[in-house]
Design an enzyme around this catalytic site. Structure first.
Site, PDB file in Angstrom:
ATOM      1  CB  CYS A   1      -0.754   0.109   1.084  1.00 34.10           C
ATOM      2  SG  CYS A   1      -0.069   0.132   2.876  1.00 34.10           S
TER       3      CYS A   1
ATOM      4  CB  CYS B   1      -3.576  -1.239   8.933  1.00 31.41           C
ATOM      5  SG  CYS B   1      -4.741  -1.068   6.642  1.00 31.41           S
TER       6      CYS B   1
HETATM    7 FE1  FES Z   1      -1.613   0.103   4.467  1.00 27.25          FE
HETATM    8 FE2  FES Z   1      -3.503   0.880   5.741  1.00 27.25          FE
HETATM    9  S1  FES Z   1      -3.609   0.701   4.144  1.00 27.25           S
HETATM   10  S2  FES Z   1      -1.839   0.709   6.254  1.00 27.25           S
END
Ligand code: FES
Length: 126
Positions: A33, A102
Site C-alpha cells: 500500500c 495496518c
Molecule cells: Fe496500508 Fe493501511 S492500507 S497501512
C-alpha cells in the site's frame, strides 16, 4: 465497517508528532500500500516514558499507531516487545480483515524503535 474506537483514534489520534533527541526511532513501511509509520521513543530505566508517531497512511494505520502508542506508554520495553498487532486491533474493537495489515505496521514500528534503542545502548556501552 469501522468500530467507534477506530473512528475516534483516527479523528483524534493520540501521541502524534516527533520527539526531539529520541532514544529510539523505528520506521517501517508496507510495500503493497506504500504506507509508512515512524515511531519515536523516550526511554528511562527500561520504561517507555514518552512515545510519538508519524504515520503517512490510511485511516486504520493512523488509528492503530495511536492505539499502539497508548498501549505501550509507561510500559517496560519487554512488555512493549510483547505487544501484538492482534492486541492492538482488539483494543480498537476489531478491524476489518483487509485492514489487519495496518495493525501489523504498528507492531513492527514499535519493535523497530526498540531495536534501534537497544543497538544504541550496545554501541554506547562499548
Ligand atoms: Fe496500508 Fe493501511 S492500507 S497501512
Amino acid at each position: 465497517m469501522y468500530s467507534e474506537k477506530v473512528m475516534d483514534h483516527f479523528m483524534n489520534p493520540r501521541n502524534v508528532g516527533e520527539i526531539e533527541n529520541p532514544d529510539g526511532v523505528g520506521q517501517v513501511g508496507n510495500a503493497k500500500c506504500g504506507d509508512i509509520m515512524k515511531i519515536y521513543l523516550k526511554i528511562k530505566d527500561n520504561v517507555i516514558v514518552d512515545i510519538k508517531f508519524k504515520t503517512f497512511g490510511c485511516g486504520a494505520a493512523i488509528a492503530t499507531s495511536s492505539m499502539a502508542t497508548e498501549l505501550v506508554k509507561g510500559k517496560t520495553i519487554d512488555e512493549a516487545l510483547a505487544l501484538t498487532n492482534k492486541a492492538v486491533a482488539d483494543a480498537l474493537d476489531g478491524l476489518p480483515p483487509i485492514k489487519m495489515h495496518c495493525s501489523v505496521l504498528a507492531e513492527e514500528a514499535i519493535k523497530a524503535a526498540i531495536e534501534d534503542y537497544k543497538s544504541k545502548q550496545l554501541a554506547s556501552s562499548k
